[in-house]
Design an enzyme around this catalytic site. Sequence first.
Site, PDB file in Angstrom:
ATOM      1  N   GLY A 184      31.691  45.935  31.033  1.00 31.46           N
ATOM      2  CA  GLY A 184      32.670  44.993  30.486  1.00 31.46           C
ATOM      3  C   GLY A 184      32.211  44.364  29.183  1.00 31.46           C
ATOM      4  O   GLY A 184      31.311  44.869  28.500  1.00 31.46           O
ATOM      5  N   ASP A 185      32.816  43.248  28.861  1.00 33.81           N
ATOM      6  CA  ASP A 185      32.526  42.564  27.597  1.00 33.81           C
ATOM      7  C   ASP A 185      31.233  41.759  27.632  1.00 33.81           C
ATOM      8  O   ASP A 185      30.621  41.501  26.596  1.00 33.81           O
ATOM      9  CB  ASP A 185      33.677  41.613  27.254  1.00 33.81           C
ATOM     10  CG  ASP A 185      33.908  40.572  28.342  1.00 33.81           C
ATOM     11  OD1 ASP A 185      33.908  40.943  29.540  1.00 33.81           O
ATOM     12  OD2 ASP A 185      34.090  39.391  28.007  1.00 33.81           O
ATOM     13  N   GLY A 187      37.682  42.041  30.595  1.00 34.46           N
ATOM     14  CA  GLY A 187      36.656  42.458  29.649  1.00 34.46           C
ATOM     15  C   GLY A 187      37.137  43.431  28.595  1.00 34.46           C
ATOM     16  O   GLY A 187      36.731  43.350  27.432  1.00 34.46           O
ATOM     17  N   THR A 241      32.791  35.284  36.891  1.00 33.85           N
ATOM     18  CA  THR A 241      31.743  35.516  35.891  1.00 33.85           C
ATOM     19  C   THR A 241      31.158  34.166  35.492  1.00 33.85           C
ATOM     20  O   THR A 241      31.870  33.162  35.508  1.00 33.85           O
ATOM     21  CB  THR A 241      32.378  36.186  34.649  1.00 33.85           C
ATOM     22  OG1 THR A 241      32.753  37.506  35.003  1.00 33.85           O
ATOM     23  CG2 THR A 241      31.436  36.229  33.458  1.00 33.85           C
TER      24      THR A 241
HETATM   25  N1  ASP Z   1      34.688  39.643  31.741  1.00 37.10           N
HETATM   26  C1  ASP Z   1      34.175  40.209  32.953  1.00 37.10           C
HETATM   27  C2  ASP Z   1      34.227  41.715  32.846  1.00 37.10           C
HETATM   28  O1  ASP Z   1      35.218  42.232  32.384  1.00 37.10           O
HETATM   29  C3  ASP Z   1      34.914  39.789  34.178  1.00 37.10           C
HETATM   30  C4  ASP Z   1      35.301  38.327  34.247  1.00 37.10           C
HETATM   31  O2  ASP Z   1      34.903  37.541  33.409  1.00 37.10           O
HETATM   32  O3  ASP Z   1      36.016  37.952  35.189  1.00 37.10           O
HETATM   33  O4  ASP Z   1      33.308  42.365  33.280  1.00 37.10           O
END
Ligand code: ASP
Length: 304
Positions: free
Chosen positions: A202-203, A226, A172
């Site tokens: 996700g977050d 996330g 990400t």
């Molecule tokens: N936070 C991201 C999600 O959950 C994934 C990541 O940062 O690796 O979509």
Amino acid sequence: MPAKKYALAIHGGAGTMLPEQITPEIERELRAALQRSLDAGRQVLENGGSSLDAVAAAVQVLEDDPLFNAGRGAVFTSAGTHEMDAAIMDGRTLMAGAVAAVKRVKNPILLARAMMEKSPHVLLAGAGAEEFARELGHEIVDEKYFFTEQRWQALERVRATARLSDQDRHGTVGAVALDQAGNLAAATSTGGNTNKRPGRIGDTPVIGAGTYADNATCAVSATGDGEFFIRAVAAHDLAALLEYRGMPLAQAAQTVIDKIGRLGGTGGLIAIDRAGNIALPFNTTGMYRAFLDGAGASFVGIYR
Ligand code: ASP
């Protein structure tokens, strides 16, 4: 020379990263890409541009790079498709824009910005977001554009073992910046996680979870599991520790990552406050990251 009155930090995801897993050649490419992203943001800030322009420029560079899990290098869902999430927030106005589960938008971060500036809504998902992208003339690409062999192999590994190994969970991208006018901004973009169920969000595009900016406190971009960052409302929690507790940035950032860890999640974040202090905590073995220090020198790191 007086100290530069701007600051910038970027990340390219946190996860299990050990020197023995990354070839020297890939490591060179990763570091060069982080440097290019940092330079793109720096150029904006140096010329008196806004933190919003800087974070968008820095993130766009990483979205266009197949090495990162955002844009071009986005991971595959369990259906073998791509669904990308992105968000941007302006600390000056608390305006924010986000898109979720877009499949064919070349640069989701630019669409998130358009959401903020050209739509009355904060978050649009799926077909509605793509329709909005088309209306505004954003670049739409064939889904093949997002195919990378490395991500396909990751999907096959996860399918074969029915387990998302830490190695398949990073990439990400995000940026936080303070510009010469004293304004903060944050941006984050992701393909989510490998083998996620189609429709999972996700977050990243959830304001206050993976992305947040407020001139009164700080700008934050998170990466990691996330679901945990959503449940901890991580990015806003960090800002709240500054606002209501008067905690210094580094301590607040570490407090948030510690909480994610206690809940059972892994990841990291980058944060910048209005004085230009930067914090980059993570509870994984590595986080692709880079920042400009107060004197304008750059630091690029991968491992702890
Ligand atoms: N936070 C991201 C999600 O959950 C994934 C990541 O940062 O690796 O979509």
